[in-house]
Design an enzyme around this catalytic site. Structure first.
Site, short mmCIF file in Angstrom:
data_model
loop_
_atom_site.label_atom_id
_atom_site.label_comp_id
_atom_site.label_asym_id
_atom_site.label_seq_id
_atom_site.Cartn_x
_atom_site.Cartn_y
_atom_site.Cartn_z
N HIS A 11 42.42 48.63 4.97
CA HIS A 11 41.30 49.01 4.42
C HIS A 11 40.99 48.17 2.92
O HIS A 11 41.97 47.62 2.48
CB HIS A 11 41.49 50.50 4.00
N GLU B 262 33.15 47.53 7.37
CA GLU B 262 32.90 48.38 6.09
C GLU B 262 32.52 47.20 4.96
O GLU B 262 33.59 46.71 4.40
CB GLU B 262 34.17 49.29 5.39
C1 PEP Z 1 35.90 54.14 2.97
O1 PEP Z 1 36.25 53.89 1.91
O2 PEP Z 1 36.42 53.78 4.04
C2 PEP Z 1 34.45 54.77 2.88
C3 PEP Z 1 33.76 54.33 3.90
O3 PEP Z 1 34.22 55.24 1.75
P1 PEP Z 1 32.70 56.02 1.51
O4 PEP Z 1 32.24 56.71 2.59
O5 PEP Z 1 33.02 56.91 0.25
O6 PEP Z 1 31.98 54.98 1.01
#
Ligand code: PEP
Length: 264
Positions: A96, A168
């Protein structure tokens, strides 16, 4: 028809103690139905995994660790291994961006964690993504390429099929700025990720790998990402702490499957 089961993952990060987590699971349990083609995965803090494992209805929920250590056992004070988590979780988040940025996890450490998860029959949810600086510098594909190549490098093609990759973009995560990524832009990257897996491990592995999107996803906007070609679900941070929003995300995934005939 898409054979990959939709995955909606709640990353609770370092929030919710045992009783708060238990209450949230209770509310979610009341609010959501059993969906055959949607897996709902909860990633609470390490401390909360054990009590939740006895509380959850396994037809509705599975558990994930947010992190674990790559060695199976030994003198590693303060760490918890994938081996120790084997009976508790189906999944583990690995790499992450908060781990990469705040805890300096290297590409090689992440590679070792992915291998350790697979070795211990835990499905890795490999998180990849570029920072805002890398995005602006036009380095997104190079960064993702390096993250994918290294993380998967100790796996066979058969093992790669089991891996989940969560894209992400760091700049889209709510706590890092939360700029919403345009679905068209995300589509481009999802295609790129699957293409990378295909180049490295072949078309069969690329077809099997589940690719998720994460970055400020909530019940209002999730559909725009879920309906992208090859998007197999969402990794949700902030909105997963609110049972109505998180249940709304699951509803949206279910509605989409119903409309496209994928819930058969
Ligand atoms: C995450 O940290 O994996 C994430 C997607 O956070 P958020 O949905 O709050 O942006």
């Amino acid at each position: 028809m898409n054979q990959r089961r939709t995955l909606i993952v709640a990353n609770w990060k370092m929030h919710l103690n045992t009783s708060q987590a238990s209450l949230l699971v209770h509310r979610l349990h009341e609010r959501i139905r059993i969906h055959r083609n949607i897996e709902v995965v909860l990633a609470p803090s390490m401390l909360v995994l054990q009590p939740l494992s006895t509380q959850i209805d396994r037809r509705k929920f599975r558990l994930a660790a947010q992190n674990a250590y790559q060695k199976d056992e030994g003198a590693f004070t303060g760490e918890v291994s994938f081996t120790m988590l084997q009976d508790l979780v189906h999944y583990a988040l690995i790499g992450h961006s908060e781990r990469r940025i705040y805890f300096n996890e290297s590409l090689e450490e992440i590679r070792d964690k992915v291998a350790a998860a697979i070795r211990n029959d835990i499905t890795p949810i490999l998180c990849i993504g570029e920072t805002q600086h890398e995005h602006k510098a036009g380095e997104t594909k190079q960064v993702l390429h390096d993250q994918i190549v290294t993380a998967l490098s100790n796996l066979t093609a058969a093992q790669v099929k089991e891996v989940v990759i969560a894209y992400e973009p760091v700049w889209a995560i709510s706590t890092f700025g939360g700029t919403l990524a345009k679905p068209t832009e995300v589509q481009h990257i999802l295609d790129f990720i699957r293409h990378q897996v295909s180049q490295l491990y072949g078309a069969t592995a690329a077809e099997a790998v589940r690719v998720l999107y994460g970055g400020s996803v909530d019940d209002q906007i999730v559909r725009g990402y879920l309906e992208l070609e090859g998007c197999d679900g969402a990794l949700v941070g902030g909105a997963s702490l609110n049972y109505q929003k998180f249940a709304g995300i699951i509803d949206a995934a279910h509605r989409l499957q119903t409309e496209t005939g994928d819930d058969a």
